[in-house]
Structures are given as structure tokens and as C-alpha cells.
Design a protein around this motif. Structure first.
Motif, PDB file in Angstrom:
ATOM      1  N   ILE A  16       0.837  -1.210   0.000  1.00 54.58           N
ATOM      2  CA  ILE A  16       0.000   0.000   0.000  1.00 54.58           C
ATOM      3  C   ILE A  16       0.868   1.256   0.000  1.00 54.58           C
ATOM      4  O   ILE A  16       0.534   2.261  -0.626  1.00 54.58           O
ATOM      5  CB  ILE A  16      -0.952   0.000   1.217  1.00 54.58           C
ATOM      6  N   ARG A  20       0.551   4.171  -2.688  1.00 51.29           N
ATOM      7  CA  ARG A  20       0.384   5.571  -2.325  1.00 51.29           C
ATOM      8  C   ARG A  20       1.313   6.461  -3.150  1.00 51.29           C
ATOM      9  O   ARG A  20       0.938   7.559  -3.572  1.00 51.29           O
ATOM     10  CB  ARG A  20       0.711   5.754  -0.842  1.00 51.29           C
ATOM     11  N   LEU A  87      -7.477  -1.206  -5.193  1.00 48.16           N
ATOM     12  CA  LEU A  87      -6.718  -0.542  -4.123  1.00 48.16           C
ATOM     13  C   LEU A  87      -6.222   0.829  -4.574  1.00 48.16           C
ATOM     14  O   LEU A  87      -6.298   1.803  -3.812  1.00 48.16           O
ATOM     15  CB  LEU A  87      -5.542  -1.431  -3.688  1.00 48.16           C
ATOM     16  N   LEU A  90      -8.971   3.315  -4.486  1.00 46.50           N
ATOM     17  CA  LEU A  90      -9.252   3.735  -3.111  1.00 46.50           C
ATOM     18  C   LEU A  90      -8.225   4.755  -2.623  1.00 46.50           C
ATOM     19  O   LEU A  90      -8.583   5.759  -1.995  1.00 46.50           O
ATOM     20  CB  LEU A  90      -9.264   2.517  -2.183  1.00 46.50           C
ATOM     21  N   VAL A  91      -6.941   4.490  -2.899  1.00 50.32           N
ATOM     22  CA  VAL A  91      -5.907   5.428  -2.451  1.00 50.32           C
ATOM     23  C   VAL A  91      -6.094   6.772  -3.148  1.00 50.32           C
ATOM     24  O   VAL A  91      -5.999   7.836  -2.514  1.00 50.32           O
ATOM     25  CB  VAL A  91      -4.495   4.866  -2.718  1.00 50.32           C
ATOM     26  N   SER A  94      -8.734   8.622  -1.537  1.00 50.10           N
ATOM     27  CA  SER A  94      -8.351   9.105  -0.202  1.00 50.10           C
ATOM     28  C   SER A  94      -7.534  10.389  -0.282  1.00 50.10           C
ATOM     29  O   SER A  94      -7.402  11.109   0.703  1.00 50.10           O
ATOM     30  CB  SER A  94      -7.578   8.031   0.566  1.00 50.10           C
TER      31      SER A  94
END
Lengths: 424, 424
Positions: A16, A20, A87, A90-91, A94
Motif C-alpha cells: 500500500i 500511495r 486498491l 481507493l488510495v 483518499s
């Protein structure tokens, strides 16, 4: 404002934290006002885990035979990229970037039915383009599409590069950025020749030779596709600070641009030196000199999935038959010898000799087409270092030379220098 | 010949060895001439891994807030079942059983748009049934379907049971076998009462009470669905030897049949004792006695996702207002108290008391409807053991009693015995 496809490989999305970092690269381009699609690979190691399970699952108990249904292989293995795409979406969300994930079947990316090594037939970019207009980033699972049987089909290992280029062509992207663990394409392997320089530009044709000759930066098929559709493709590093100066430079981002040769103003005669280790040379003596002989030898080798590379044919010592020499990867020698043993009677040849531990060094340059003497320069330079040449093949834009393995590094450095590649 | 849906949970498919065992269960039914669909969960631990990544990915840096796009959650998390379905299809093929995997979107299993907790709206069983006719086993990824937005939607944790029952209804299966890590439904928890007996049959209604009261064998929703569609559902063990005697018995396989009450010839008055530990009791004193008060309390608690269970209302000591007592899971007490503190002024109540470490014991039996005195028997038996009753709620087919946690085991054993459940 431009339209950009960005592709990130497995090491760039390994956890992750790295995802990012990828998201920051994406945000940089979005903030610059570009329309962005991102293509992702599976997290490093995941594809191997999934493939391992497939192999384990498809083995009959107590057997070593491993024949599996490629459609099930695809259903299992494609999940790796699907996870990463969700994923990353989603990042991105965010950090305030509107994004959604796409599986191959949702776009859809239509492929043929060759499960496990499918080819992309058609990509409907309509919905992606519509959403670009709404400011949404598309995060696309690489390496996969949907076959005519309505099942997930994968493009074969490394296929995410191909996905990215094909999507770039479908949405008419201004460029396709392949983010990888190197920061561009070098004149040769910097681990062998520290003076190797990163090229600002390289033509599709040259890159194709570089890729297939072992400069493992890009999948060969993705370069072919980029060439056919004239997709300007940048190779650049995913590990640099996404906000370092120049990273968002639209015209000249740090990295190597793979493009049409028209875009390369000052053509070099030679642009790079590639090499492939662990080649084996197999020679057949006194091969019957009649039509169909080559097919009788190389047909069965191809059927056995043996990748035959350089092929050289000479007249035999006795003047009545021919000698045939070719190379295969060292790992395939035993299999190749078994095949040859099987066809020896029907085809007709005498002795089979083989030598392992060879290397193939290739000199590549689109300028070669209009310059004589490029090959002669290489032969002379190698001779001065007492490097023995075992075989030679040439094409319009490359010369490949087979030598003994231990001389690989010396030969690469020698050729890199003799063509002036170590100078700006 | 019958049509059977078999469902295997995460521990039953935790690795390839166990998947191989599952395949033997499937082969047994296929060899007996049945048409078979299999529904699988993700390999044990995989869903948690994927959910963990989703949480990590959706957290803004430096923040503890975790709000995520449920559509991306679904895209990521559903991959676990997809992997298992492919692997089981491969294992089945390796032992000579024709099989293919199906993802929710391929069938399709259509759901509503409530990503993360979607409900199945419709399953098109046509293609599955056609392939049954060809002798092919369908291996279906559980827990998922496709929403109206053309994206993968998951049914919420444990949703694979629901998938299995819904598919059984769609293809009009003769029965649905839920293979799990226990070998059936017991009259109570055998870890507390070794004399607990496995029931041969239990009605849907009773099972619904058992499931929602903590006998963690089956998802509540799957039982509801089985009841509505009258799907005869067996709970049985996946860890027994697939070829042990009786395992292939079509009419009476080892396990518990959950079925319509008509099928249960000899109705017991009480069929089982369930319990739930770690309940907390919250009491509000002197609640204003006017319409809308209950809504003013339980509305905000529901919005905060606090699962309020038993609710008891009495007249207050002062005779002018009411006392209200309810239970919540102990883990939710702090959150519940915060909500209550917030609404105290508007609703109007005096004191909030709370006690943690309670247990709820439930006596369940469809025969209760026509038998008086069942509750009195329970109260008397508990009183004889000096077990204090904190609250009571009843429904047509169950009595729930709140007691102090340390008495849980004693109460379960006492009630199990007083209703004769420990006798054949």
C-alpha cells in the motif's frame, strides 16, 4: 491539457505504501489538468503465488504431469491485477482524486480465445473517454480482457505493458507512460558498462530489437503495438519523488521516449548494445542438401516450444551437404537434442555437436541502414580483444554476434566504446 | 438422479490439499449420477487480507478516518472467491470431473446496488441448467453478484451461504448441502453440554432463531432465503472422509436437514438452547411517557449502527414515567452511551445505568406455539439453580432470558436437561 495513459508494474505497487506513491504520480498529472487512465499489474509476488496454486491444483495426485485448463488459469491469475486496481482507486479517492477501477470485461477489452496468451482484438474506449470528460481517473486492471467465450482472458506474462499501449491507442492518448524500476532505456546495461547513457529517444524499431534481445524494459508485444498505432511511449521511473522538479514536464519528462523515427532528428548510426547470456550453440554436420530439410528440423523444434534464435547455414566440408548451426537457450538444450535425435533418420544428418555457455551480443541502430562498415567495425574491435566470433546474423538495423560467455562484459564494453556510445 | 448445490466455506478450501478433499466430495455426488453446482468461499484468511488492504488503502495519510468506496471494496474483496472457484475447477478436472468456474457476473447473479451488503435480486439459471445436462459441474464464486451499475457487488460477510441457497432456488435443486467445520446443528453447544445431540431435522423458523442467536452454523439471511423458497438445506461436515459409508446417502446424509416444518413428523416442544455471551444491559430511568420517545432513543442508536436486541419497558417507580431496558453487544456500550448522552435532553430521561458481562440464553422450539408452560418451566429451573433473571423477551417460538455471564454454562445445561434434550 493532454490525455495520458500511465502504467505501473508489480514492484511499483508491491504494497500500500508504494501504491500511495503511485497515486502521487497520478495526482500530479491530474493536477496539471490532464485526462488520465492508469494501468496496473498485480502486486509483486502475487501472480507467482496464484500461478503456483494453479500448478498445484492441476496436478493429478502422485503425478508430475501438469496440464491445465487455460481458462481456469486466467480466471485465477487475473485476480491479482483486479485487486491492485481497486486498491489504487481507493488510495486516489483518499487523496481527493476521483477514480474508479475497471476490470477488462467491464470496459470491455475484447480478446481472442487464446487463453493464457490472448491477443487484444478491440477496446471500446467510449465510456472511458466520457468519464475523462467528467474528470474521473480510470484505474484499469492490466494483463487481461474478455474472450469471445465471455470469460476472462489474460495476455500472458508482462501483458500489462501491452494493455497500457492498447488502451492508449483506443482512447487516442497523447502518450503512454510506462513507469518501471529503471528510469529509461540505456545505450547498454549500466551494470556492465557504467558509462552507459540514458537515451532521450529511441525509435520503435530499435526498441523492438532492444526488447527482444534482452533489455528487459518493455514487453516486445507492447512495442510492436506501439509501433503499429504510433503510440508515443515513455519509459520512466516509478521510484523517483513524484513531485521532484521536471517530473510533470509534459514535453520532456525524465525518461526515454519510444517514438517514430521521424521524431528523432539526429539519427545515430548505432544506438545501443544488447546482450543475451546463456545461449547454446547446436551444430548439425553433413545435413542432406535438399528442399524441406530446414522445415524437417525447425518444425519439430518449434512444436516442442523451443525458441530457436540465430540460424546459420554453410556448405559442409565434403562439399556435398550442408552444415547447420543455430542457437537455443541453454535450458532447452536437452529437450532440443531429444527432438533432433528423433528426426535424425528422416531428415538425414550425421553428427550433432553442442556448446553451452555462449552469449549473443547485438549492435542496434536504425542508422545502419544507410551506413556501410558498421559490421566490419564490430568484427575488428572484437578481434583486437581476441574475442572469437562463433556465429553472425544480421538484419537491416542490427548485427548479432555469438561469442563465448566469459567474454560478454568485455565485448559489450568494447562495442559500446567503439561506436562512441559512452560520449555525450 | 437429483440436482444438488454444495457449498464449502473458507476453512474447507484453506489450501490446495483441502480443496482436493472438497473435490472428492463433489466427485462422489457426480459419480452417483447427480447434477452438481458447487459454491465456494475464499481460502481461509484471504478475505481478511483483502479487507485489511482496503482499509489501509482508504485511510487518508495521517488520518484514522476510514471511509471507503464500497464499490472498490467489492472489486477487491470478491477476488478471493474467484480464485477458489478456478482452483476447485482445476482440481476437479485433474480427477476427471468436467467442471468450470463461474464468477457472479458471468451467470449472471443480479443484485441491488447496496455494495458491500448487496441483496440478490435475480439469478439466471438457464446456462447452468443447460450445462448440468452436459454433465458439467458448475463451480461458482460465492458471496457476489453483479449490480445494476455493471460492477461486482458482494453480499456481505458470510454471504456464500446465501449464494448457495439462492442458486439452489434458481436451478430448482433438490437440496442444498452446506459443508462446514461442524457436522450438523446441535441441540446446544457441545462444548458447554457434552450431552448435546445432533438434530436430524430442524424447521426453517427454528434454525432462523438458532442462527441469529449465536449458533454460528449458517448465515441468517441464507436461512430466510431457504425458508421463502423452501430450499431443503443440509448442514454437514466437510472434514469427514468423502467416501466414508453413508456420505453419499441421498435421502439421509450425515448432518442436519433444515426444512419445512411439515417435513418434521414428530415435533418437539423445545428443539434447542442457544446463547449469546458479552451482552450489555442498558437501563434508562424515568423516561418521559409520551409518543415518539422510543423512536427518539432507538433511531439514533440504529443510525450509529448499534445492534439493539432485547427491549423491555416498565412503568417507573414514580408511576408517572417509564423505565426502559435494552441490550447491546458489550463492545458497543461506549458508543451507545455517547449516543444516549447526546439525545438525553431532547428525549428526556434521568439516569442511565449499564451492566456489562451479561448473557442471553434462548429456548427455541416450534412446538411452543401449541404448548403452554414452556416459559414457566425455564423460570422454575433457573430459580432452582439460583440464577437471577435480568430480563425476558418472548416470541412465538422462543423465550430469551438475560442472565449474569458467569452463569451461562450452568443455565444452558440446566435448560438443555429440563426440556429433555439430552435424551434420545
Amino acid at each position: 491539457m493532454a490525455r495520458i495513459v500511465m502504467k505501473f508494474g508489480g514492484t511499483s505497487v508491491a504494497d500500500i505504501g508504494r501504491i500511495r506513491n503511485v497515486a502521487r504520480h497520478v495526482k500530479r498529472e491530474v493536477d496539471a489538468g490532464h485526462e488520465v487512465a492508469v494501468v496496473v499489474s498485480a502486486m509483486a509476488g502475487k501472480t507467482n503465488e496464484l500461478v503456483g496454486w494453479v500448478h498445484e491444483a492441476s496436478k493429478a495426485e502422485g503425478s508430475n504431469v501438469n496440464i491445465y485448463d487455460a481458462r481456469e488459469y486466467d480466471a485465477v491469475v487475473a485476480s491479482g491485477e483486479q485487486v491492485t486496481s481497486g486498491l489504487l482507486a481507493l488510495v486516489l479517492q483518499s487523496i481527493g482524486v476521483d477514480a474508479r477501477s475497471w476490470h477488462g470485461w467491464q470496459i470491455p477489452i475484447r480478446t481472442d480465445n487464446a487463453h493464457g496468451a490472448a491477443r487484444i482484438l478491440d477496446i471500446d474506449g467510449t465510456e472511458l473517454v466520457r468519464r475523462f470528460g467528467l474528470g474521473q481517473v480510470a484505474v484499469i486492471a492490466g494483463f487481461q480482457g474478455i474472450g469471445p467465450d465471455n470469460r476472462v482472458a489474460t495476455l500472458g506474462r508482462g501483458g500489462s505493458d501491452t494493455s497500457a499501449v492498447a488502451i492508449a491507442a483506443a482512447v487516442k492518448a497523447d502518450r503512454c507512460d510506462i513507469y518501471t524500476d529503471v528510469d529509461g532505456v540505456y545505450t547498454t546495461d549500466p551494470r556492465i558498462e557504467p558509462k552507459a547513457r540514458r537515451m532521450a529517444r529511441i525509435s520503435f524499431e530499435e526498441m523492438l530489437e532492444m526488447a527482444s534481445l534482452g533489455a528487459k524494459v518493455l514487453q516486445v508485444r507492447s512495442v510492436e503495438l506501439a509501433m503499429v498505432h504510433k503510440v508515443r511511449t515513455f519509459v520512466r521511473s516509478s521510484f523517483e519523488d513524484p513531485d521532484a522538479p521536471g517530473m510533470g514536464d509534459f514535453l520532456n519528462p525524465p525518461g526515454t521516449l519510444i517514438c517514430d523515427e521521424d521524431e528523432i532528428v539526429e539519427q545515430q548510426v548505432v544506438t545501443g548494445i544488447a546482450y543475451a547470456k546463456d545461449e547454446a550453440q547446436i551444430s548439425l554436420r553433413r545435413v542432406a542438401d535438399r528442399p524441406g530439410v530446414a522445415g524437417g528440423i525447425f518444425g519439430p523444434l518449434a512444436e516442442a516450444n523451443i525458441n530457436v534464435d540465430m540460424i546459420v547455414q554453410n556448405i559442409s566440408e565434403d562439399g556435398k551437404s550442408t552444415d547447420m548451426t543455430f542457437t537455443v537457450p541453454s535450458g532447452d538444450v536437452a529437450k532440443a537434442l531429444a527432438v533432433l535425435d528423433r528426426v535424425r533418420q528422416t531428415v538425414g544428418f550425421d553428427v550433432v555437436q553442442h556448446d553451452e555457455g555462449m552469449s549473443k551480443i547485438s549492435v542496434i541502430g536504425i542508422g545502419m541502414r544507410s551506413h556501410a562498415g558498421v559490421a566490419a567495425t564490430a568484427f575488428k574491435a572484437l578481434a583486437e580483444k581476441s574475442i572469437n566470433i562463433r556465429a553472425i546474423t544480421t538484419s537491416e538495423i542490427k548485427i548479432s554476434i555469438l561469442i563465448d560467455g566469459p567474454y560478454t562484459e568485455l565485448a559489450v564494453r568494447t562495442l559500446h566504446s567503439v561506436y562512441g556510445l559512452d560520449k555525450q
